[in-house]
Motif scaffolding. Structure first.
Motif, mmCIF file in Angstrom:
data_model
loop_
_atom_site.group_PDB
_atom_site.id
_atom_site.type_symbol
_atom_site.label_atom_id
_atom_site.label_comp_id
_atom_site.label_asym_id
_atom_site.label_seq_id
_atom_site.Cartn_x
_atom_site.Cartn_y
_atom_site.Cartn_z
ATOM 1 N N LEU A 117 6.824 3.291 5.193
ATOM 2 C CA LEU A 117 7.987 3.669 3.996
ATOM 3 C C LEU A 117 8.415 2.484 3.481
ATOM 4 O O LEU A 117 8.555 2.352 2.180
ATOM 5 C CB LEU A 117 8.676 4.322 4.891
ATOM 6 N N SER A 118 8.840 1.652 4.275
ATOM 7 C CA SER A 118 9.698 0.251 3.614
ATOM 8 C C SER A 118 8.549 -0.540 2.869
ATOM 9 O O SER A 118 8.920 -1.299 2.095
ATOM 10 C CB SER A 118 10.369 -0.665 4.749
ATOM 11 N N ASP A 136 8.378 0.449 -0.669
ATOM 12 C CA ASP A 136 9.545 -0.021 -1.331
ATOM 13 C C ASP A 136 9.553 -1.476 -1.635
ATOM 14 O O ASP A 136 9.713 -1.770 -2.772
ATOM 15 C CB ASP A 136 10.659 0.476 -0.479
ATOM 16 N N ARG A 137 9.222 -2.192 -0.585
ATOM 17 C CA ARG A 137 9.345 -3.510 -0.795
ATOM 18 C C ARG A 137 8.301 -3.939 -1.565
ATOM 19 O O ARG A 137 8.431 -4.983 -2.341
ATOM 20 C CB ARG A 137 9.218 -4.306 0.721
ATOM 21 N N LEU A 184 8.019 -4.024 9.388
ATOM 22 C CA LEU A 184 8.363 -3.023 8.399
ATOM 23 C C LEU A 184 7.348 -1.750 8.607
ATOM 24 O O LEU A 184 6.152 -2.158 9.010
ATOM 25 C CB LEU A 184 8.110 -3.317 7.004
ATOM 26 N N ASN A 185 7.565 -0.751 8.453
ATOM 27 C CA ASN A 185 6.466 0.592 8.506
ATOM 28 C C ASN A 185 6.251 0.844 7.086
ATOM 29 O O ASN A 185 6.431 0.269 6.033
ATOM 30 C CB ASN A 185 7.003 1.811 9.056
ATOM 31 N N HIS A 226 12.615 2.845 8.440
ATOM 32 C CA HIS A 226 11.945 1.798 7.974
ATOM 33 C C HIS A 226 11.325 0.738 8.806
ATOM 34 O O HIS A 226 10.598 -0.099 8.161
ATOM 35 C CB HIS A 226 12.952 1.135 7.283
ATOM 36 N N GLN A 227 11.440 0.832 10.139
ATOM 37 C CA GLN A 227 10.837 -0.377 10.985
ATOM 38 C C GLN A 227 10.022 0.402 11.963
ATOM 39 O O GLN A 227 9.958 1.426 12.470
ATOM 40 C CB GLN A 227 12.045 -0.723 11.702
ATOM 41 N N SER A 233 3.971 -5.577 7.448
ATOM 42 C CA SER A 233 4.065 -4.132 7.808
ATOM 43 C C SER A 233 3.002 -3.748 8.773
ATOM 44 O O SER A 233 1.710 -4.106 8.616
ATOM 45 C CB SER A 233 4.202 -3.336 6.751
ATOM 46 N N HIS A 281 18.062 4.152 10.020
ATOM 47 C CA HIS A 281 17.449 3.320 8.824
ATOM 48 C C HIS A 281 16.295 2.615 9.436
ATOM 49 O O HIS A 281 15.448 2.415 8.993
ATOM 50 C CB HIS A 281 18.622 2.660 8.355
ATOM 51 N N LYS A 282 16.710 2.040 10.773
ATOM 52 C CA LYS A 282 15.555 1.113 11.195
ATOM 53 C C LYS A 282 14.503 1.963 11.645
ATOM 54 O O LYS A 282 13.428 1.493 11.348
ATOM 55 C CB LYS A 282 16.406 0.296 12.429
#
Ligand SMILES: Nc1nc2c(ncn2[C@@H]2O[C@@H]3COP(=O)(O)O[C@H]4[C@@H](O)[C@H](n5cnc6c(=O)[nH]c(N)nc65)O[C@@H]4COP(=O)(O)O[C@H]3[C@H]2O)c(=O)[nH]1
Length: 905
Positions: free
Chosen positions: A490-491, A494-495, A487-488, A479-480, A554, A475-476
């Motif tokens: 992708l995240s 979302d955020r 954050l990358n 998303h990281q 990000s 997940h990290k």
């Protein structure tokens, strides 16, 4: 069996009914028939007794009355006692009278006493009269007054006594008669009781005989029946009996016993035969136990395996028995024992033990609870996994293991399924005894009994900590950004979407910042990726130190960062924050002791003004950032709609460019290059033009950057290469055989793998030697990845082409690299040449560039020569070649040819 039971129950019921009926009859007989007679007799007896008693009392009071009279007669002269005796006399007379009256009550019950009683009353009355008469004649002064008065009483005083005696006699007779009657009744009653008892006894005997044991009458038949029942029972229950009498040495083995030992009915019976039926390894033990029991007179119990096999497995027996003395005085004993075939039991026990071992030794934790969900058992793996001892948990609700991390809905669905007899699988977060929370994959199943009621719950757990760790890592990673921890992309999406919906809901604003670091690529390419990475890490730290926890930071790739600032408040506070970001990121970065400078370019879009979804906000912030780059970098720019207009325009242009390629709307203009020493044309520079059908001639400054961006530069460049070499060939034909052709090479073309081959092929096509072709690459182009540039240039040099470094002075050429670049010509940028006359600085740079190039053995071309003064300056500084409007503007082929001819003449 049930039939038998039913019949016994029925008989018992019938027997009880008869018994109760008979008893009832007996009691009824005893009480109801005799009760009234007995009560009457009792009453009559009581009455006669009372009457007799009262007669005696009357007699006694009359006697006392007479006695009082005699006292009066004898002691009448003593005045002191005369009156008290007289008082007694009257008192006793009243008592006697009332007793006689009372006796009259009994005359109803006993009419026989009425005549004597009447007489008694009359005589007592008359006697009373006589006494009174006598008293009147009584003289107190006489010493002996008696004889004078006694004559009145002679004969009278005996009459009542006689009558009373008669009365008593009558009553006694009466009583005796009643007693006799009672006796008679009793005899009758006893007779009846005897008859009833006899009937009862007969009935009981009959019932007993009928119900319980008719076999008493038929002992032989009963014995056979019993034996058959026992045999049957032995067969069913798989047991047998063994009886041994030491005095006779006789064994008696029951049918069941013989059957267990797999022996014939008539088989010989002895210890030896029994032992022979055991596995050899078991015999000794059995012998020892039997002899010890016999010696100690103890009960014994021993199990052993027979050498009788079923499905390849030996059968098991258990022998239980008792040793008793035959007579107290003798040593002889009797051994009575029962043998059980326990093979089934042993197998079940073995299985149970196996299950228990499995339960205990299974690697997975297991918990068993009862129907009230109270823990009744946990295995060793459970104890190890959760740190609790079984004794800590017994009787407790498995809730004690809950960590609070499993959401309540999970428990709700778990119980819903279990109550419906469906197993549940899922994740449960339990708390270890030491407080650590452990994720488990659990399977919980309800266990039902024969009545289909839930009796137990069994829960199997599997520790999924490692899986969860891996999941968290994945997940990290997903998303990281692994380098900076931010954050990358992708995240971010979302955020950002989340923040936009929150902003919509709460009517807040939101800013999206698109950040790109200037010159980062150069640092990365020249100093190395390590330095680039270090700068990116430092940028992330700096951003985190300035921004709030709730802000989104990000890195979406390379040196591009996107920041979202939810609910930023007023615009001036946003501007302050942006200034802070820019100032912080401008500060040089220390990498391996080197101070490296990279400044930020920041584009900003605002919600809701510039977009209401993440895509448009990101795009607009990006556009604003590009605008900053276009306008000098190291700054920030809020998005404006016009920026989009430019983009829109670019898109249209891109489409038109594509058409232009297809419609062949491009053409080449050529600008001559004049030798400084000999004042002759030594070369031409091919410069592209776009002959737009509506807009007319369009400058390359306008469309080349768009062609670069869109990738259309490749086909355009190929066309230019082809046309320019063709023109060399054409000019040869016109007599200009020694003229070089310079073409501008785009970055993409330069880097394309096929570039080298393409040149070689085109030169070959027009049969032009490589030395007639001059490739211009810009200074910044060359420095973008200097090492790679050097390599490519070396490759190109093999074609014998010349390399010119265009726009020299505008970039950031490092001399070290310049020396290593395999170039032939340096083209001093037009901007220096133009101000030679007015700007001493530019003049100095130009002259320094010329001498530096000469020192490096390079030819120098001055661009944009427009005036004679410029020409003179350049000539005086030994500039090799000049190009500019002073000689000629770029011209189409035919015009140039004419110009060349006139220039040459
Ligand atoms: N004011 C002034 N300008 C002068 C003078 N002498 C020459 N020029 C202009 O200076 C530019 C020289 O080309 P460049 O520096 O390579 O700069 C070129 C080059 O970078 C690019 N370019 C032109 N043709 C091509 C091409 O075929 N391929 C590629 N990749 N780029 C091209 O477009 C740029 C502009 O080209 P042009 O508009 O043709 O502009 C040309 C030329 O017309 C002068 O005395 N005064």
């Amino acid at each position: 069996m049930p039939k038998l039971l039913t019949s016994i129950r029925l008989k018992l019921l019938l027997f009880l009914s008869v018994l109760l009926f008979t008893l009832g009859l007996f009691v009824f007989n005893y009480f109801s028939v005799n009760e009234s007679a007995w009560l009457h007799e009792k009453k009559v007896l009581q009455q006669t007794n009372l009457a007799i008693e009262l007669s005696y009392k009357t007699k006694s009071s009359f006697a006392s009355q007479l006695h009082a009279w005699k006292n009066i007669l004898l002691r009448g002269h003593i005045a002191k006692t005369y009156h008290s005796h007289l008082k007694d006399f009257y008192q006793l007379e009243r008592e006697t009278r009332s007793s006689i009256k009372a006796l009259k009550v009994f005359s109803k019950e006993f009419p026989q006493i009425t005549p004597p009683l009447n007489k008694l009353q009359a005589s007592h009355k008359e006697l009373g009269q006589q006494f009174r008469n006598a008293l009147r004649t009584f003289n107190e002064t006489d010493i002996d007054p008696g004889p004078a008065t006694d004559k009145f009483l002679q004969g009278y005083e005996e009459i009542p006594i006689t009558l009373l005696n008669d009365l008593v006699t009558i009553l006694q007779i009466e009583r005796n008669e009643f007693i006799k009657e009672i006796e008679l009744n009793k005899a009758e009653q006893q007779e009846r009781l005897l008859i009833s008892s006899t009937i009862l006894l007969l009935l009981l005997s009959a019932a007993y005989y009928w119900l319980l044991d008719r076999r008493i009458a038929k002992p032989a038949e009963q014995a056979t029946q019993l034996s058959s029942i026992i045999n049957h029972a032995e067969k069913v229950a798989k047991f047998g009996t063994w009886d041994w009498d030491s005095s006779t040495q006789k064994h008696h083995w029951s049918e069941g016993f013989l059957q267990i030992l797999n022996l014939e009915k008539r088989a010989e019976q002895s210890f030896a035969i029994f032992l022979d039926k055991l596995l050899p390894s078991e015999r000794k033990q059995v012998e020892v136990i039997l002899s010890q029991a016999r010696h100690n007179m103890n009960p014994f119990r021993v199990s052993a395996r027979l050498n009788i096999f079923h499905d390849g497995k030996p059968r098991y027996i258990e022998l239980r028995g008792q040793v008793t003395k035959l007579k107290a005085s003798s040593n002889h004993v009797r051994i009575t024992s029962i043998i059980y075939d326990i093979t089934d039991r042993v197998e079940i026990q073995d299985q149970l033990e196996l299950y228990l071992r499995l339960f205990e030794h299974t690697g997975e934790p297991v918990l068993i609870s009862n129907s009230k969900n109270e823990i009744i058992k946990v295995n060793r793996a459970f104890e190890e996994a959760l740190g609790y001892k079984q004794s800590d948990l017994i009787g407790k609700d498995p809730k004690v293991l809950a960590s609070g991390k499993t959401d309540p809905q999970t428990y709700e669905s778990l119980w819903r399924l279990l109550k419906n007899n469906i197993s549940w699988h899922g994740e449960l977060w339990n708390r270890h005894e030491n407080g650590k929370i452990i994720p488990f994959w659990a399977t919980i199943s309800p266990i039902r009994n024969n009545q289909n009621e839930i009796e137990n719950y069994i829960a199997n757990y599997s520790d999924i900590s490692q899986i969860k760790d891996v999941e968290a890592r994945i997940h990290k990673l997903a998303h990281q950004d692994s380098l900076t921890g931010l954050l990358n992309r992708l995240s971010l999406e979302d955020r950002l979407k989340q923040s936009i919906s929150e902003a919509k809901r709460n009517q807040h604003n939101l800013a999206v910042l698109f950040l790109d670091m200037d010159r980062f690529k150069i640092i990365n390419d020249t100093i190395g990726h390590h330095a680039g990475d270090e700068i990116l890490i430092q940028i992330a730290h700096r951003l985190k130190s300035i921004l709030r926890e709730s802000d989104i930071i990000s890195r979406i790739g390379g040196d591009e960062f996107v920041i979202a600032l939810p609910n930023y408040g007023e615009i001036y506070s946003l501007k302050n924050l942006i200034d802070k970001i820019i100032n912080e990121l401008r500060v040089p970065y220390m990498v391996d002791g080197n101070k490296l400078v990279s400044t930020p370019s920041l584009g900003i879009s605002l919600y809701p003004e510039d977009g209401t979804d993440s895509e448009s906000l990101m795009k607009n912030a990006d556009t604003a950032m590009y605008s900053v780059k276009e306008h000098g970098r190291n700054s920030y720019q809020f998005f404006k709609q016009e920026m989009n207009d430019v983009i829109q325009m670019k898109l249209i242009l891109e489409q038109e460019l594509l058409n232009a390629i297809e419609q062949n709307e491009f053409c080449l203009y050529y600008q001559p290059q004049i030798c400084g020493k000999e004042h002759k044309i030594i070369g031409l520079e091919a410069l592209i033009r776009w002959q737009h059908p509506e807009k007319g001639l369009i400058s390359p400054d306008f469309f080349i950057p768009i062609a670069e961006e869109s990738g259309l530069i490749i086909p355009i460049s190929q066309w230019v290469l082809h046309e320019a070499i063709k023109t060399i060939a054409n000019f040869k034909e016109f007599g200009f055989s020694n003229i070089t052709m310079a073409i501008n090479i785009s970055q993409q073309q330069f880097k394309s793998e096929s570039f080298h081959d393409e040149i070689a092929r085109t030169l070959k096509t027009f049969n032009i030697p490589g030395r007639f072709l001059e490739l211009e690459i810009t200074e910044s182009q060359a420095m973008e990845n200097a090492e790679q540039t050097i390599e490519i240039l070396h490759g190109l040099k093999k074609l014998n082409v010349s390399i010119a470094l265009d726009d020299f002075g505008t970039g950031y050429s490092s001399l070290a690299y310049l020396k290593r670049l395999p170039i032939d010509i340096v083209k001093v940028d037009r901007s220096f040449i133009q101000d030679i006359e007015h700007d001493s600085n530019d003049a100095e740079i130009s002259s320094a560039a010329i001498s530096l190039s000469h020192n490096l053995g390079l030819k120098v071309i001055a661009e944009g020569v427009e005036t004679e003064t410029q020409l003179a300056f350049l000539k005086s500084h030994n500039c090799d070649v000049m190009q500019g409007y002073f000689f000629s503007r770029p011209l189409p082929e035919n015009e140039l040819l004419a110009w060349m001819k006139s220039f040459a003449s």
